[in-house]
Design a protein around this motif. Structure first.
Motif, short mmCIF file in Angstrom:
data_model
loop_
_atom_site.label_atom_id
_atom_site.label_comp_id
_atom_site.label_asym_id
_atom_site.label_seq_id
_atom_site.Cartn_x
_atom_site.Cartn_y
_atom_site.Cartn_z
N LYS A 15 0.84 -1.19 0.00
CA LYS A 15 0.00 0.00 0.00
C LYS A 15 0.88 1.25 0.00
O LYS A 15 1.83 1.34 0.78
N LEU A 16 0.55 2.21 -0.86
CA LEU A 16 1.40 3.38 -1.08
C LEU A 16 0.73 4.67 -0.62
O LEU A 16 -0.51 4.80 -0.66
N ILE A 17 1.56 5.61 -0.22
CA ILE A 17 1.12 6.97 0.07
C ILE A 17 2.02 7.92 -0.72
O ILE A 17 3.24 7.89 -0.58
N PHE A 18 1.43 8.71 -1.60
CA PHE A 18 2.15 9.84 -2.20
C PHE A 18 1.13 10.88 -2.63
O PHE A 18 -0.06 10.60 -2.71
N SER A 19 1.61 12.08 -2.87
CA SER A 19 0.69 13.19 -3.12
C SER A 19 0.15 13.16 -4.56
O SER A 19 0.76 12.59 -5.46
N ASN A 20 -0.99 13.82 -4.72
CA ASN A 20 -1.71 13.81 -6.00
C ASN A 20 -0.94 14.60 -7.06
O ASN A 20 -0.69 15.79 -6.88
N PRO A 21 -0.59 13.97 -8.18
CA PRO A 21 0.12 14.70 -9.24
C PRO A 21 -0.67 15.86 -9.84
O PRO A 21 -0.10 16.73 -10.48
N LYS A 22 -1.96 15.88 -9.63
CA LYS A 22 -2.79 16.97 -10.15
C LYS A 22 -2.56 18.27 -9.37
O LYS A 22 -2.74 19.36 -9.90
N THR A 23 -2.18 18.15 -8.10
CA THR A 23 -2.09 19.32 -7.23
C THR A 23 -0.70 19.54 -6.64
O THR A 23 -0.47 20.55 -5.99
N SER A 24 0.21 18.62 -6.87
CA SER A 24 1.50 18.66 -6.17
C SER A 24 2.66 18.36 -7.10
O SER A 24 2.64 17.34 -7.82
N GLY A 25 3.68 19.22 -7.07
CA GLY A 25 4.90 18.92 -7.81
C GLY A 25 5.56 17.66 -7.31
O GLY A 25 6.12 16.87 -8.08
N ASN A 26 5.50 17.43 -6.00
CA ASN A 26 6.01 16.21 -5.39
C ASN A 26 5.37 14.99 -6.05
O ASN A 26 6.05 14.02 -6.43
N GLY A 27 4.06 15.04 -6.20
CA GLY A 27 3.34 13.93 -6.81
C GLY A 27 3.68 13.75 -8.28
O GLY A 27 3.77 12.62 -8.78
N ARG A 28 3.89 14.86 -8.98
CA ARG A 28 4.25 14.77 -10.39
C ARG A 28 5.62 14.12 -10.56
O ARG A 28 5.81 13.27 -11.44
N TYR A 29 6.56 14.50 -9.74
CA TYR A 29 7.88 13.89 -9.83
C TYR A 29 7.81 12.40 -9.48
O TYR A 29 8.53 11.58 -10.07
N THR A 30 6.98 12.04 -8.51
CA THR A 30 6.79 10.62 -8.18
C THR A 30 6.29 9.86 -9.40
O THR A 30 6.81 8.79 -9.76
N TRP A 31 5.27 10.41 -10.04
CA TRP A 31 4.69 9.79 -11.24
C TRP A 31 5.75 9.65 -12.34
O TRP A 31 5.90 8.58 -12.93
N LEU A 32 6.48 10.71 -12.60
CA LEU A 32 7.46 10.70 -13.68
C LEU A 32 8.64 9.78 -13.38
O LEU A 32 9.16 9.12 -14.28
N ALA A 33 9.05 9.71 -12.11
CA ALA A 33 10.14 8.81 -11.75
C ALA A 33 9.70 7.36 -11.91
O ALA A 33 10.46 6.52 -12.44
N ALA A 34 8.48 7.04 -11.48
CA ALA A 34 7.97 5.67 -11.62
C ALA A 34 7.81 5.30 -13.09
O ALA A 34 8.17 4.19 -13.51
N TRP A 35 7.29 6.24 -13.89
CA TRP A 35 7.12 5.98 -15.33
C TRP A 35 8.48 5.76 -15.99
O TRP A 35 8.64 4.85 -16.80
N SER A 36 9.46 6.59 -15.63
CA SER A 36 10.81 6.47 -16.21
C SER A 36 11.43 5.12 -15.89
O SER A 36 12.03 4.47 -16.76
#
Length: 333
Positions: A141-162
């Motif tokens: 189970k994961l916790i990270f911030s929403n990429p829609k509202t958070s730069g932190n979340g966007r970087y998480t998404w992009l790092a995982a995608w990469s």
């Protein structure tokens, strides 16, 4: 006598007898502690170089995108210290508050420090998390911030995608399957990075918190009794933290000199030493070598080589109907 002197000085400030300069720094969600440490030395430096001028630096914190929107809606911040280029660029594109070439005004494309993404796991690492591929197991189970509202979340998404892109040898269907499972495993989507941290720490939800390396290391150090462990994945991206003064606001606030000096101060060795103490990486080879034990090696992928420009990233991944929306819809089916 001391009380009378203090009262007299306070009355002078109120009446304008002692000059005071106030700066408002609009910053991202998890930077509170960093700037709490950075601000006092600069305030003292300013007052030493500008006798009779008291400097007060105020902070405003929230998700990076939310902060940018607040400025567009009228928040009179003098400087911004964000965690993604797009949230600064929008101040030009939507509000003409800064010039188009703002990144050329300070070194390293106006980014005095940077970070990357890391995992915070619970004592003993019971789920045996080592890398991105472990985050898509059905028992995690994961916790990270929403990429829609958070730069932190966007970087998480992009790092995982990469990472998935490399693992799956650029097979788009496999990447989307990986990212869909990653979303399936998200227990809470907080609006900002600090909200995600609070959910993981205080609500004790999730097996893994994904956030900036600076944030998870600071949390581990702050709660030694919890036995948290930090995992730095072997594949990662660089999260640049761009800064700028807000030209329209500093003209109105008459804070041009202080605003520029404040951001230039962030590049000084003294300021960067403070940054590394909070686990932020800096473009100072000597300082990074001195702190190499704090910053383990990870293979950095360049965002522009994986995704193209930030405009392309936003259009492809985070705009309405983009990859995030498409896969979130699958998550809720």
């Amino acid at each position: 006598m001391r009380k009378k002197i203090a009262a007299y000085i306070f009355s002078l400030v109120l009446s304008g007898g002692v000059e005071a300069t106030t700066l408002l720094n609009s910053s991202y969600d998890v930077s509170r502690e960093l700037f709490t440490a950075l601000n006092p030395p600069f305030e003292k430096q300013w007052e030493k170089n500008n006798p009779g001028d008291t400097l007060i630096i105020k902070q405003s914190h929230a998700g990076s995108s939310k902060q940018a929107l607040s400025i567009l809606q009228g928040l009179k911040a003098d400087v911004v210290t964000y965690n993604q280029v797009t949230d600064v660029q929008i101040l030009h594109d939507k509000g003409q508050l800064i010039p188009h070439d703002w990144q050329k005004r300070l070194p390293n494309d106006s980014s005095p420090f940077y970070s990357t993404m890391a995992f915070l796991v619970r004592k003993g690492n019971p789920k045996h998390i080592k890398n991105w591929s472990d985050l898509v197991r059905s028992d995690v189970k994961l916790i990270f911030s929403n990429p829609k509202t958070s730069g932190n979340g966007r970087y998480t998404w992009l790092a995982a995608w990469s990472a998935s892109d490399l693992i799956n040898r650029h097979n788009h269907l496999k990447i989307e399957k990986f990212m869909t499972q990653l979303l399936q495993n998200v227990e809470v989507f907080d609006t900002g990075g600090r909200g995600a941290t609070t959910t993981f720490i205080n609500s004790e939800m999730g097996d893994v918190l994904i956030s900036f390396e600076s944030e998870v290391n600071t949390i581990r150090d702050r709660y030694p009794q919890k036995g948290y462990q930090v995992i730095l994945p072997s594949i990662n991206i660089i999260a640049h933290f761009p800064v700028t003064w807000v030209d329209k606001n500093i003209r109105q606030n008459h804070t041009e000199k202080a605003a520029r000096s404040y951001l230039e101060y962030l590049y000084t060795p003294d300021a960067q030493k403070i940054m590394t103490s909070f686990y932020y990486r800096v473009n100072n080879p000597k300082l990074m070598e001195k702190n190499k034990n704090r910053f383990p090696y990870t293979h950095f992928l360049k965002l522009e080589e994986v995704f193209g420009s930030w405009d392309q990233i936003i259009k492809t991944h985070f705009s309405s109907g983009g990859e995030l929306d498409k896969l979130l819809a699958t998550r809720h089916e």
